[in-house]
Design a protein around this motif. Structure first.
Motif, PDB file in Angstrom:
ATOM      1  N   GLY A 169      52.311  40.386 -11.107  1.00 35.17           N
ATOM      2  CA  GLY A 169      53.088  39.364 -10.422  1.00 35.17           C
ATOM      3  C   GLY A 169      53.484  38.166 -11.263  1.00 35.17           C
ATOM      4  N   PHE A 170      53.189  38.200 -12.559  1.00 36.85           N
ATOM      5  CA  PHE A 170      53.551  37.102 -13.447  1.00 36.85           C
ATOM      6  C   PHE A 170      54.328  37.633 -14.646  1.00 36.85           C
ATOM      7  N   VAL A 171      55.230  36.808 -15.159  1.00 39.36           N
ATOM      8  CA  VAL A 171      55.974  37.155 -16.363  1.00 39.36           C
ATOM      9  C   VAL A 171      54.998  37.116 -17.522  1.00 39.36           C
ATOM     10  N   THR A 172      54.932  38.233 -18.262  1.00 40.99           N
ATOM     11  CA  THR A 172      53.956  38.373 -19.339  1.00 40.99           C
ATOM     12  C   THR A 172      54.661  38.767 -20.622  1.00 40.99           C
ATOM     13  N   VAL A 173      54.213  38.197 -21.740  1.00 39.16           N
ATOM     14  CA  VAL A 173      54.783  38.504 -23.052  1.00 39.16           C
ATOM     15  C   VAL A 173      53.833  39.458 -23.767  1.00 39.16           C
ATOM     16  N   PHE A 174      54.394  40.581 -24.224  1.00 41.75           N
ATOM     17  CA  PHE A 174      53.633  41.597 -24.945  1.00 41.75           C
ATOM     18  C   PHE A 174      54.107  41.671 -26.393  1.00 41.75           C
ATOM     19  N   LYS A 175      53.237  42.145 -27.267  1.00 39.77           N
ATOM     20  CA  LYS A 175      53.574  42.299 -28.683  1.00 39.77           C
ATOM     21  C   LYS A 175      54.136  43.687 -28.981  1.00 39.77           C
ATOM     22  N   ASP A 176      53.771  44.691 -28.209  1.00 38.74           N
ATOM     23  CA  ASP A 176      54.226  46.051 -28.480  1.00 38.74           C
ATOM     24  C   ASP A 176      55.016  46.617 -27.307  1.00 38.74           C
ATOM     25  N   LYS A 177      55.865  47.596 -27.584  1.00 34.99           N
ATOM     26  CA  LYS A 177      56.716  48.125 -26.519  1.00 34.99           C
ATOM     27  C   LYS A 177      55.978  49.097 -25.592  1.00 34.99           C
ATOM     28  N   LYS A 178      54.736  49.378 -25.877  1.00 35.40           N
ATOM     29  CA  LYS A 178      53.935  50.173 -24.950  1.00 35.40           C
ATOM     30  C   LYS A 178      53.176  49.274 -23.978  1.00 35.40           C
ATOM     31  N   PHE A 179      53.389  47.969 -24.110  1.00 36.24           N
ATOM     32  CA  PHE A 179      52.841  46.958 -23.197  1.00 36.24           C
ATOM     33  C   PHE A 179      51.310  47.001 -23.140  1.00 36.24           C
ATOM     34  N   ARG A 180      50.688  47.084 -24.312  1.00 40.94           N
ATOM     35  CA  ARG A 180      49.239  47.099 -24.368  1.00 40.94           C
ATOM     36  C   ARG A 180      48.663  45.785 -24.885  1.00 40.94           C
ATOM     37  N   LYS A 181      49.349  45.134 -25.836  1.00 40.95           N
ATOM     38  CA  LYS A 181      48.813  43.907 -26.441  1.00 40.95           C
ATOM     39  C   LYS A 181      49.490  42.689 -25.815  1.00 40.95           C
ATOM     40  N   ILE A 182      48.758  42.017 -24.924  1.00 38.93           N
ATOM     41  CA  ILE A 182      49.287  40.832 -24.238  1.00 38.93           C
ATOM     42  C   ILE A 182      49.151  39.617 -25.158  1.00 38.93           C
ATOM     43  N   LEU A 183      50.289  38.921 -25.366  1.00 43.00           N
ATOM     44  CA  LEU A 183      50.257  37.675 -26.127  1.00 43.00           C
ATOM     45  C   LEU A 183      50.002  36.492 -25.205  1.00 43.00           C
ATOM     46  N   THR A 184      50.698  36.478 -24.074  1.00 40.66           N
ATOM     47  CA  THR A 184      50.504  35.381 -23.123  1.00 40.66           C
ATOM     48  C   THR A 184      50.956  35.801 -21.730  1.00 40.66           C
ATOM     49  N   VAL A 185      50.270  35.279 -20.752  1.00 43.22           N
ATOM     50  CA  VAL A 185      50.668  35.443 -19.355  1.00 43.22           C
ATOM     51  C   VAL A 185      51.177  34.078 -18.906  1.00 43.22           C
ATOM     52  N   THR A 186      52.436  34.018 -18.494  1.00 42.43           N
ATOM     53  CA  THR A 186      53.022  32.739 -18.089  1.00 42.43           C
ATOM     54  C   THR A 186      52.630  32.412 -16.652  1.00 42.43           C
ATOM     55  N   GLU A 187      53.000  31.232 -16.216  1.00 44.98           N
ATOM     56  CA  GLU A 187      52.768  30.815 -14.829  1.00 44.98           C
ATOM     57  C   GLU A 187      53.973  31.145 -13.950  1.00 44.98           C
TER      58      GLU A 187
END
Length: 115
Positions: A62-80
């Protein structure tokens, strides 16, 4: 005097009915289970960037999240930024994932989604 009271009661009932109807419509629009399908020609522009993208932005719990890889495994940050309050097309793009070329584009995208 009794007529004035009856008129006030009728008006009050009408206003209450209208308020209940509008409230239920507003809640229904937020909880709509309808998914917006993103036309392929629109998403095609983003999908072409996937191989060279530095970051990927996607809906995560339910939150916009920034990932480092296109397989969406490494989360860089979860925004508000809550995805439930975004436009349908933005939510549809976030369900698939948006490739982002660099930090400048990432900041611009997050600013757009957060406003």
């Amino acid at each position: 005097m009794i007529i004035k009271i009856k008129i006030r009661i009728v008006i009050l009932c009408l206003l209450l009915t209208a308020a209940l109807y509008m409230g239920s419509q507003a809640i229904g629009s937020l909880q709509s289970g309808k998914q917006c399908s993103l036309p392929e020609e629109i998403y095609g522009d983003f999908a072409a960037k996937a191989d060279t993208a530095q970051f990927f932005v996607k809906n995560n719990d339910g939150f916009v999240t920034v990932f480092k890889d296109k397989k969406f495994r490494k989360i860089l940050t979860v925004t508000e930024i809550e995805t439930a309050f975004l436009r349908k097309t933005d939510r549809a793009m976030l369900e698939t994932g948006i490739p982002v070329a660099d930090r400048t584009e990432l900041l611009r995208l997050l600013e757009d989604l957060g406003s």
